[in-house]
Design a protein around this motif. Structure first.
Motif, PDB file in Angstrom:
ATOM      1  N   ILE A 148      12.446  -7.598  38.781  1.00  0.00           N
ATOM      2  CA  ILE A 148      13.312  -6.835  37.690  1.00  0.00           C
ATOM      3  C   ILE A 148      14.007  -5.924  38.354  1.00  0.00           C
ATOM      4  O   ILE A 148      14.975  -5.406  38.117  1.00  0.00           O
ATOM      5  CB  ILE A 148      12.408  -6.444  36.606  1.00  0.00           C
ATOM      6  CG1 ILE A 148      13.543  -5.788  35.482  1.00  0.00           C
ATOM      7  CG2 ILE A 148      11.501  -5.325  36.927  1.00  0.00           C
ATOM      8  CD1 ILE A 148      14.041  -6.821  34.560  1.00  0.00           C
ATOM      9  N   ILE A 149      13.447  -5.340  39.442  1.00  0.00           N
ATOM     10  CA  ILE A 149      13.998  -4.122  40.333  1.00  0.00           C
ATOM     11  C   ILE A 149      15.167  -4.658  40.926  1.00  0.00           C
ATOM     12  O   ILE A 149      16.393  -3.953  41.262  1.00  0.00           O
ATOM     13  CB  ILE A 149      12.920  -3.532  41.072  1.00  0.00           C
ATOM     14  CG1 ILE A 149      12.059  -2.538  40.138  1.00  0.00           C
ATOM     15  CG2 ILE A 149      13.616  -2.585  42.094  1.00  0.00           C
ATOM     16  CD1 ILE A 149      10.797  -2.006  40.857  1.00  0.00           C
ATOM     17  N   LYS A 150      15.212  -5.890  41.653  1.00  0.00           N
ATOM     18  CA  LYS A 150      16.037  -6.546  42.405  1.00  0.00           C
ATOM     19  C   LYS A 150      17.208  -6.947  41.524  1.00  0.00           C
ATOM     20  O   LYS A 150      18.426  -6.808  41.786  1.00  0.00           O
ATOM     21  CB  LYS A 150      15.497  -7.817  42.962  1.00  0.00           C
ATOM     22  CG  LYS A 150      16.561  -8.601  43.731  1.00  0.00           C
ATOM     23  CD  LYS A 150      16.338  -8.076  45.133  1.00  0.00           C
ATOM     24  CE  LYS A 150      17.255  -9.306  46.171  1.00  0.00           C
ATOM     25  NZ  LYS A 150      17.960  -8.576  46.835  1.00  0.00           N
ATOM     26  N   VAL A 151      17.025  -7.210  40.281  1.00  0.00           N
ATOM     27  CA  VAL A 151      18.284  -7.226  39.342  1.00  0.00           C
ATOM     28  C   VAL A 151      19.220  -6.243  38.870  1.00  0.00           C
ATOM     29  O   VAL A 151      20.076  -6.078  39.081  1.00  0.00           O
ATOM     30  CB  VAL A 151      17.638  -7.982  37.831  1.00  0.00           C
ATOM     31  CG1 VAL A 151      18.733  -7.916  36.896  1.00  0.00           C
ATOM     32  CG2 VAL A 151      17.040  -9.431  37.827  1.00  0.00           C
ATOM     33  N   LEU A 152      18.129  -4.946  38.803  1.00  0.00           N
ATOM     34  CA  LEU A 152      18.932  -3.828  38.898  1.00  0.00           C
ATOM     35  C   LEU A 152      19.758  -3.317  40.095  1.00  0.00           C
ATOM     36  O   LEU A 152      20.835  -2.559  40.167  1.00  0.00           O
ATOM     37  CB  LEU A 152      17.955  -2.651  38.382  1.00  0.00           C
ATOM     38  CG  LEU A 152      18.316  -1.038  38.517  1.00  0.00           C
ATOM     39  CD1 LEU A 152      19.464  -1.108  37.267  1.00  0.00           C
ATOM     40  CD2 LEU A 152      17.257  -0.160  38.338  1.00  0.00           C
ATOM     41  N   ILE A 153      19.077  -3.475  41.266  1.00  0.00           N
ATOM     42  CA  ILE A 153      19.808  -3.024  42.359  1.00  0.00           C
ATOM     43  C   ILE A 153      20.852  -3.873  42.854  1.00  0.00           C
ATOM     44  O   ILE A 153      21.761  -3.356  42.978  1.00  0.00           O
ATOM     45  CB  ILE A 153      18.749  -3.220  43.545  1.00  0.00           C
ATOM     46  CG1 ILE A 153      17.468  -2.229  43.338  1.00  0.00           C
ATOM     47  CG2 ILE A 153      19.375  -2.958  44.973  1.00  0.00           C
ATOM     48  CD1 ILE A 153      16.342  -2.058  44.439  1.00  0.00           C
ATOM     49  N   ASN A 154      21.041  -5.064  42.266  1.00  0.00           N
ATOM     50  CA  ASN A 154      22.256  -5.924  42.580  1.00  0.00           C
ATOM     51  C   ASN A 154      23.229  -5.308  41.595  1.00  0.00           C
ATOM     52  O   ASN A 154      24.354  -5.349  41.993  1.00  0.00           O
ATOM     53  CB  ASN A 154      21.805  -7.455  42.237  1.00  0.00           C
ATOM     54  CG  ASN A 154      20.839  -8.103  43.443  1.00  0.00           C
ATOM     55  OD1 ASN A 154      21.048  -7.698  44.489  1.00  0.00           O
ATOM     56  ND2 ASN A 154      20.307  -9.230  43.172  1.00  0.00           N
TER      57      ASN A 154
END
Length: 90
Positions: free
Chosen positions: A71-77
């Motif tokens: 979920i953090i990777k989704v935000l960072i992307n």
């Protein structure tokens, strides 16, 4: 109920389980977006878009224990895309 059980239910379309997960991660997502974007309206938009994208793509999550990282990777992307667009506009 464990986090993994909520994730499994959410992957099967249980919106209540997804909402429960998002309550747990929303503050962390908000803080990360705030550091990168700064502007309150942009931060809220980024978090909302992240939640929407996560809900749409949750079925593709392979390792339920990796949900937090995912979920953090989704935000960072999403944030990287916003920053690239912002730079192109300037």
């Amino acid at each position: 109920m464990s986090k993994e059980e909520f994730i499994k239910l959410a992957k099967n379309g249980c919106k209540t389980s997804f909402d429960r997960l998002m309550k747990e991660y929303r503050t962390e997502l908000y803080l990360i977006a705030k550091i990168r974007l700064g502007v309150e309206a942009d931060v809220e938009d980024a978090v909302q878009e992240t939640l929407f994208d996560a809900y749409k793509h949750l079925k593709y999550l392979k390792n339920d224990k990796g949900f937090s990282t995912w979920i953090i990777k989704v935000l960072i992307n999403l944030l990287l895309n916003v920053i690239v667009i912002f730079v192109k506009i300037k």
